[in-house]
Enzyme design. Structure first.
Site, PDB file in Angstrom:
ATOM      1  N   ASP A 354      27.382  14.595   3.672  1.00  0.00           N
ATOM      2  CA  ASP A 354      26.585  15.787   3.919  1.00  0.00           C
ATOM      3  C   ASP A 354      27.431  17.063   3.982  1.00  0.00           C
ATOM      4  O   ASP A 354      26.877  18.159   4.046  1.00  0.00           O
ATOM      5  CB  ASP A 354      25.761  15.628   5.198  1.00  0.00           C
ATOM      6  CG  ASP A 354      26.505  14.893   6.294  1.00  0.00           C
ATOM      7  OD1 ASP A 354      27.388  14.100   5.989  1.00  0.00           O
ATOM      8  OD2 ASP A 354      26.196  15.118   7.461  1.00  0.00           O
ATOM      9  N   GLU A 480      18.994   5.556   5.031  1.00  0.00           N
ATOM     10  CA  GLU A 480      19.841   4.417   5.384  1.00  0.00           C
ATOM     11  C   GLU A 480      19.074   3.285   6.058  1.00  0.00           C
ATOM     12  O   GLU A 480      19.685   2.342   6.569  1.00  0.00           O
ATOM     13  CB  GLU A 480      20.995   4.901   6.269  1.00  0.00           C
ATOM     14  CG  GLU A 480      21.934   5.833   5.513  1.00  0.00           C
ATOM     15  CD  GLU A 480      22.985   6.470   6.400  1.00  0.00           C
ATOM     16  OE1 GLU A 480      24.020   6.893   5.865  1.00  0.00           O
ATOM     17  OE2 GLU A 480      22.761   6.568   7.628  1.00  0.00           O
TER      18      GLU A 480
END
Length: 761
Positions: A354, A480
């Site tokens: 990220d 995830e």
């Protein structure tokens, strides 16, 4: 959304304020009151010692330890981890009166207040201590980190006598003896200890990490008008014990000027020793503070966001901007941003994918040097990414999902081996950087080589199906909660983008600068047959899309998974990783964080409003927001769809995730990506900034309870200021340079005049 705010701190537009001390929020407050300057960070713990729950955390960017390798794993599974190590407590203090040592866990204390001033970076804590012997003393602790001389920090202790007289003993030191929380052991060997109190009080000590050999040399000068000084040397710590006489109305001041020198990867031992030799040189305390205030003045001048009519989110967004500049501002070349910055030990201080998708946009529009440094870290660690690719039976470069040094540090195989988005995020970051700054030299010198190596990995990690489609199998996308899936939409789309962008840059650089092209080609033995193969892979990429519903399927089979009503999950179950079994999380359609919707934000101009609406309505109520990456994406897209109240609700979640402890884990450290995403929330959400098309465009909206807001972005060597009310939009530039953009679909060239247009609801 099942999560709710846990409000504790007072609302103020420019300060974070804690009135009265509640031990239940002690570790949360330590995170919130963390200070950093990219080079080092310190949690907001009580420096005088505290017997309650605490994390005495002091960290340095690039100073890390590692676990012992375990060679019992299968090939490709990481056998060790690296983690940012807890370092020297340069704030170490002990206070004693009449045999009673100050400890706020047990002391008779009143009028407690702690304030972080976002305009100056100063953290101040004060309280009245009623001693067992009948003395009444007001103690004030102040600290700040220099934002310009980043090796320097200052601590000031003031004791005012409200009642009584006698002797107070203050011990000030440098302490390497703290344990690292994760390992429950101390990871430092110390030497070069010195305490002197002849003409000046000086302390120094050097710590070396046990396994990695990283070094921190910590030194301090103490300024105090004391009656007696005792030199204290203990194992892994040095200190000066000072005696002061006090009486009614008297004031005692102790000022400590600290300088910390680090030796980390890539540093020269000679330069390290030279810095130590020059440690007495440099600025005084007043100069350091003036320059730090000036630094923050410039930050707020060019990067402030002003919200009219919403003090909570005004405080929230300024806290986020403040923390972003504390975390990273281009001070240290070739380092990255950990998931918790320098505020805690969760995630081991590792940087994740990220960085390029959430943090980089903030720096692209606020600090070019910082943006370039973030991408340079990926070039600096390209060899480690190449080694990782070999471990996974791939060619090219496979960038780690979690890292400090460039090596993969995640020992959860399903993340480290199945997530390709770290690599494609690097490609996206290079594309975005070039788009904003047109820095062709960076692309030729660093970017092209990285792009080619990422494409090589993608070409060997993917494969063709029986139907002749190209895709990726047994992967994990940004969500995830889904693992070992086939043809994750985000993964496949980003791979296609990476192939296409790399092929474009290969063609352009070969034509425009044949020498630069040839240098890269020869260095990494690139062949044209590779480009031909990549073009075919891109053309045949399997993007799971259903024309009848306009839905992009997150991955093959996602639409057939059992459904979970996420809003019915009790708030006590959060965070889910702590309360649900691992397999229970994975066996339904609950989404941890945006996957398809993330893709639709990154490449917004590529999707129709009809597609955006259909996918938002389908995926939004399946998302549990168990990630700090999540709320802002939903808020930005909700704004685009005209769901303004929904956008506002998600926005509050993003700006105050840590301040209001939404995920009940602020004690572990701040969510750096959520902080960056909160900035995106206003600029990309309410401001309607889009950057993936030609040039930049703005489509501003305004929440119902705001009367107006102003934001600034730095673009094409200009600071653009946008002011939005419910009546009009005003846009101006600081220097008057011509800047082209689109506002509500209309082309505009900004100049010295203020551009004004009616607000379009």
């Amino acid at each position: 959304m099942a999560k709710v705010a846990d409000k504790y701190f007072e609302t103020d537009q420019w300060k974070i304020i804690e009135h009265g001390y509640n031990p239940e929020y002690g570790e949360v407050a330590e995170s919130i009151f963390s200070l950093g300057n990219e080079y080092m960070g310190i949690r907001g713990f009580f420096e005088e010692g505290y017997s309650g729950k605490k994390l005495i955390g002091s960290y340095f960017n690039g100073i890390y330890e590692q676990t012992e390798p375990d060679y019992g794993h299968y090939k490709g599974i990481v056998d060790f981890t690296e983690y940012m190590v807890n370092s020297v407590n340069w704030l170490y203090t002990r206070v004693e009166v009449d045999g009673e040592q100050l400890d706020l866990a047990t002391a008779d204390m009143e009028d407690f207040q702690r304030v972080l001033d976002l305009k100056t970076g100063m953290l101040t804590r004060s309280f009245v201590w009623n001693t067992k012997s009948g003395k009444k003393l007001r103690l004030t602790f102040e600290r700040f980190l220099s934002m310009t001389e980043v090796e320097c920090a200052v601590q000031k202790i003031t004791v005012e006598t409200l009642q009584g007289n006698g002797t107070i003993q203050i011990t000030s030191g440098l302490d390497f003896s703290e344990k690292h929380q994760m390992t429950d052991e101390n990871l430092w060997e110390c030497g070069r200890e010195n305490v002197s109190s002849n003409e000046e009080i000086k302390l120094s000590i050097e710590g070396t990490t046990i396994h990695t050999g990283k070094k921190v040399y910590s030194s301090a000068k103490i300024f105090a008008d004391c009656t007696n000084v005792k030199e204290v040397l203990r194992e892994k710590s040095v200190a000066a014990q000072m005696d002061f006489e006090f009486q009614d109305g008297s004031k005692i001041e102790v000022i400590k000027l600290v300088k910390n020198i680090t030796l980390k990867d890539g540093d020269s031992e000679e330069e390290y020793e030279e810095k130590i030799a020059q440690i007495d040189d440099g600025k005084d305390v007043d100069s350091l503070f003036r320059e730090t205030v000036k630094f923050w003045d410039e930050v707020w001048k060019h990067s402030d966001i002003i919200i009219e009519g919403d003090d909570e989110n005004q405080q929230g967004i300024r806290f986020c901007i403040f923390q972003m500049f504390q975390t990273y501002h281009g001070a240290v070349k070739g380092t990255n941003i950990g998931a918790k910055g320098l505020t805690g030990e969760a995630y081991n201080g590792n940087a994740f994918w990220d960085t390029e998708t959430y943090c980089l946009p903030f720096f692209l529009f606020n600090n070019q040097e910082a943006a370039k440094n973030l991408l340079y870290f990926r070039y600096k660690t390209l060899d480690e990414a190449r080694e990782r690719a070999k471990m996974l039976d791939c060619k090219g470069a496979f960038y780690p999902i979690a890292t400090i040094s460039g090596k993969e540090c995640c020992n959860l195989w399903q993340h480290a081996s199945l997530q390709l988005q770290a690599s494609t995020a690097v490609a996206y970051g290079i594309w975005f950087y070039e788009k904003v700054f047109q820095d062709q030299e960076f692309i030729k010198k660093y970017g092209l080589e990285m792009l080619i190596e990422i494409c090589r990995m993608l070409a060997t990690r993917g494969d063709y199906s029986a139907e002749g489609k190209y895709g990726f199998y047994c992967v994990m996308g940004p969500d995830e909660f889904q693992m070992m899936v086939n043809n994750n939409c985000y993964t496949n789309y980003m791979a296609k983008f990476t192939f296409d962008y790399t092929l474009k840059k290969l063609g352009e650089i070969e034509q425009e600068d044949a020498a630069a092209y040839q240098k890269v080609v020869e260095a990494i033995h690139f062949e044209n047959t590779e480009a031909v193969a990549w073009a075919e892979m891109s053309e045949k990429m399997d993007i799971p899309y259903h024309e009848d519903t306009k839905l992009f399927e997150q991955h093959e089979g996602f639409f057939k998974l059992p459904h979970v009503e996420v809003d019915e999950i009790p708030v006590e179950d959060f965070p889910l990783y702590h309360h649900w079994t691992y397999d229970r999380i994975y066996r339904n359609d609950m989404i941890k964080q945006p996957d398809v919707l993330m893709l639709m934000l990154l490449f917004n101009s590529k999707f129709t409003m009809e597609q955006l609406k259909a996918n938002y309505e389908y995926y939004e109520h399946r998302c549990i927001h168990e990630s700090s990456l999540s709320p802002s994406v939903h808020s930005i897209l909700a704004s685009q769809l005209g769901r303004h109240q929904e956008a506002y609700d998600f926005f509050g979640f993003a700006t105050r995730m840590d301040l209001d402890n939404y995920n009940r884990n602020t004690r572990e450290g701040l969510h750096t990506t959520s902080i960056a995403a909160a900035w995106m929330n206003i600029i990309y959400g309410f401001g309607g900034l889009r950057t993936d098309g030609e040039g930049i465009s703005l489509n501003p909206s305004i929440p119902e309870n705001w009367t107006g807001y102003t934001f600034r972005i730095n673009y094409q060597n200009e600071t653009i200021e946008v002011h939005v009310t419910k009546e009009k939009i005003e846009i101006k530039t600081e220097k008057g340079l011509p800047v082209s953009l689109t506002v509500y679909g209309e082309p505009v060239v900004l100049n010295q005049d203020v551009y004004t247009c009616p607000y379009q609801a």
